[in-house]
Design an enzyme around this catalytic site. Structure first.
Site, mmCIF file in Angstrom:
data_model
loop_
_atom_site.group_PDB
_atom_site.id
_atom_site.type_symbol
_atom_site.label_atom_id
_atom_site.label_comp_id
_atom_site.label_asym_id
_atom_site.label_seq_id
_atom_site.Cartn_x
_atom_site.Cartn_y
_atom_site.Cartn_z
ATOM 1 N N SER A 405 -41.657 19.483 16.708
ATOM 2 C CA SER A 405 -40.988 18.378 16.047
ATOM 3 C C SER A 405 -39.642 18.109 16.711
ATOM 4 C CB SER A 405 -40.821 18.674 14.555
ATOM 5 O OG SER A 405 -40.395 17.518 13.859
ATOM 6 N N LYS A 408 -34.668 14.380 15.323
ATOM 7 C CA LYS A 408 -34.653 12.992 14.840
ATOM 8 C C LYS A 408 -35.471 12.817 13.570
ATOM 9 C CE LYS A 408 -33.777 11.304 19.492
ATOM 10 N NZ LYS A 408 -33.485 12.645 19.998
ATOM 11 N N SER A 450 -36.227 16.313 30.629
ATOM 12 C CA SER A 450 -37.484 15.872 30.028
ATOM 13 C C SER A 450 -37.749 14.402 30.371
ATOM 14 C CB SER A 450 -37.430 16.039 28.509
ATOM 15 O OG SER A 450 -36.445 15.188 27.954
ATOM 16 N N ARG A 538 -28.813 1.079 20.792
ATOM 17 C CA ARG A 538 -30.128 0.466 20.887
ATOM 18 C C ARG A 538 -30.848 0.566 19.538
ATOM 19 N NH1 ARG A 538 -32.404 3.854 25.800
ATOM 20 N NH2 ARG A 538 -31.536 5.474 24.459
#
Length: 631
Positions: A405, A408, A450, A538
């Site tokens: 998980s 976030k 990543s 964003r």
């Protein structure tokens, strides 16, 4: 000169040692007057000591080492030979009864002169050769200051003195006892905090970090000081190589952003993890992704019976398969293409390979992409995909199911985070429903390198000459390395008992604008050359990430970097309603998805798009400041 003649000269040099030491001892005893009355003692002593010393030198192994590399082991061999030769002399003195008796002072002077001749000759030869080979290089290279005056720094100075590329001006170290001293002839200027002043005074623009035993924060602090002073920073990788003496100048490399964000080494209970994995079939979904592929590499250490690599992306699966073929051919792997939403394919894989441990890493993770135009796909992949794999695992009696998980999922403000929290809730509901399978969830933040990480993006922008775009001056994120994340996932999986949400210690949050500045400096530019541009938050983006929801409490675990979060229980009938919702066919508008997520995940507050402040080079370009998500 051939090896034979070189060896003969070395042997003759050592054979001359007892002559020099025995005669020299008498000359010193008699103030350099020839001892006429002791000529018989000299002759008979030499007839005994010279052949005995020849045998002793062979016994002591004096001809194993090369003189140009004469060092402590060679000195030990010399002292061994001196001790044995001195013992022969003592036996001779005790048995030789001629008059006058052998002066006692010669018995003391002999081993001293013998050691001085043999050790001194080797040291002098090494000094001569090094001066001849490297002496002229010291004034040619780039001036550099070495951080760290310990063993690693000393070895580095010795290596750098032998190449034309570098000229060590001095060292800095926080150990007060070393200040004002010298390391191999190079001065220790002062503490690390004075590095900017020292670089300015010595007119040096290069720094090499040689502090392998220091904490990550200490290395980061030294690098920050050097970069702010406009210096290029290098480091010597590999603590074990450095301390064992295997370090070479060719291993020096520029400090990278991973070094500045790096964290202290993680240790895990390998015995416990090994008991969970050894001899078992392990399935990894999303095996070709950043986390999934590293997880597979870490799993290979624990001798699983086989690794089932399940991946939707063909090229990623091929790349991982080739890595195992080259690097771990001893591990049995089963590379399988498939989609976690494909119930028939998932059932086929579980029935055929009977995995006992499942790591579910497959997910859509990019926040802005999932926020606009892809919300329903994020729900299907992250929630429906998780539910299908988890239910299949439960039906087939899998021992452990571990959901990867994200931070976030805590108080989510975006679709991606809400879907991951919903996936956690699905696993919690399955755990509460009973069965053999233990469901565990592991949350962590951003990982260095990543897919979709901000670091490759910044690197590409710097390579183009800028600008480097940052969404907000105050935005912060947690970072950890991919290997660290994978190891802690394994540790959490091994200690879980079912239903836990593990939270990784992510350390201190990093301001993204500071990250951008450091990357610009590491690339050899200043902010006047590569500017930073603030573009506004964003869709779905938070200013600050959280690791725990407000309603959650945590408890400690035996591992210092893992805690367990206790979240609110999942309501009755949750899974039935979730299955009905996920069973919808056809496209679902983003707004409808957000509204539904708000009902399923009460802590979810959808992002509200507001006018953003666009800042270029630190100056407002117009518009209202972007509010933090949910604000």
């Amino acid at each position: 000169m051939t090896t034979f003649y070189r060896s003969a000269l070395v042997f003759l040099f050592d054979l001359a040692a007892p002559v020099v030491a025995w005669v020299g001892a008498f000359l010193l005893r008699f103030n350099f007057s020839w001892p006429v009355s002791y000529e018989d003692h000299l002759l008979i002593g030499l007839l005994l000591l010279v052949p005995a010393h020849a045998l002793i030198c062979r016994w002591a192994g004096l001809y194993r080492g090369l003189w140009i590399f004469a060092s402590l082991p060679d000195l030990k061999r010399v002292l061994r030979a001196v001790g044995a030769s001195s013992f022969v002399l003592l036996v001779f003195a005790a048995l030789y009864r001629a008059s006058p008796t052998i002066p006692r002072s010669t018995l003391v002077l002999y081993p001293l002169l013998l050691a001085a001749w043999m050790a001194g000759g080797r040291v002098a030869y090494r000094m001569f050769k090094e001066q001849r080979l490297y002496g002229g290089l010291s004034a040619e290279g780039k001036p550099v200051v070495v951080v760290g005056a310990g063993r690693g720094g000393a070895m580095l100075v010795r290596e750098l003195d032998r190449v034309p590329d570098w000229r060590v001006v001095g060292l800095v170290d926080d150990d007060a006892r070393k200040r004002g001293r010298e390391v191999l002839g190079k001065p220790v200027f002062g503490p690390i905090d004075e590095l900017p002043r020292i670089l300015a005074e010595e007119k040096v623009r290069h720094v090499i970090l040689a502090i392998p035993s220091a904490s990550t924060s200490a290395r980061r602090h030294a690098a920050d000081l050097a970069m702010k002073a406009g210096a290029h920073v290098f480091t010597v990788p590999g603590v074990e190589d450095l301390l064992s003496g295997r370090v070479s100048v060719s291993s020096i490399r520029r400090v990278e952003i991973d070094d500045l964000l790096g964290r202290d080494t993680v240790t895990i209970d390998t015995t416990h993890v090994g008991d969970m994995l050894a001899g078992r079939t392990v399935l990894v979904t999303g095996a070709g992704g950043s986390i999934g592929s590293e997880l597979c590499r870490q799993l290979a250490r624990f001798a699983p019976a086989r690794l089932v690599l399940f991946e939707h992306n063909e090229f990623a699966l091929y790349t991982l398969e080739q890595w195992f073929t080259v690097n771990r051919p001893d591990v049995t792997i089963v590379p399988l293409a498939g989609d976690v939403k494909d119930a028939a394919r998932i059932e086929e894989v579980f029935a055929a390979y009977r995995p006992q441990v499942v790591f579910h890493a497959a997910a859509y993770k990019h926040v802005p992409l999932m926020e606009v135009g892809n919300a329903w796909q994020a729900v299907r992949n992250n929630v429906l995909g998780t539910l299908r794999v988890a239910e299949c695992a439960q039906r087939h009696g899998v021992e452990r199911f571990v959901l990867i998980s994200t931070d976030k999922a805590v108080n989510p403000t975006n679709v991606m985070g809400a879907t991951k929290r919903l996936a956690e809730m699905a696993c919690q509901a399955l755990q509460a429903g009973g069965g053999r399978t233990q469901f565990e969830m592991v949350r962590f933040g951003n990982v260095l390198g990543s897919t979709g990480s901000v670091i490759p993006k910044f690197q590409a922008q710097i390579a183009r000459g800028g600008p480097v775009t940052v969404t907000h001056p105050d935005i912060t994120r947690y970072f950890m390395s991919i290997p660290e994340a994978a190891q802690l996932v394994l540790q959490a999986a091994a200690m879980g008992e079912g239903g836990e949400i593990f939270v990784l210690d992510m350390g201190e949050p990093v301001r993204i604008v500071d990250l951008a500045r450091n990357m610009i400096r590491l690339s050899g530019f200043g902010e006047d050359e590569i500017r930073i541009e603030f573009t506004g938050l964003r869709p779905g983006e938070k200013l600050y990430e959280e690791l725990l929801a407000d309603a959650e409490q945590t408890r400690e675990t035996p591992h210092p970097k893992l805690r367990i979060a206790r979240s609110r229980p999942v309501p009755e009938g949750f899974l039935a309603g979730l299955r009905d919702w996920l069973g919808r066919t056809g496209p679902v508008p983003d707004d409808e998805v957000r509204a539904a997520l708000g009902r399923w995940v009460p802590e979810y507050t959808p992002f509200v798009v507001r006018p953003a402040l666009r800042v270029v080079g630190g100056t407002a370009a117009g518009g209202e400041r972007a509010a933090s998500a949910g604000g």
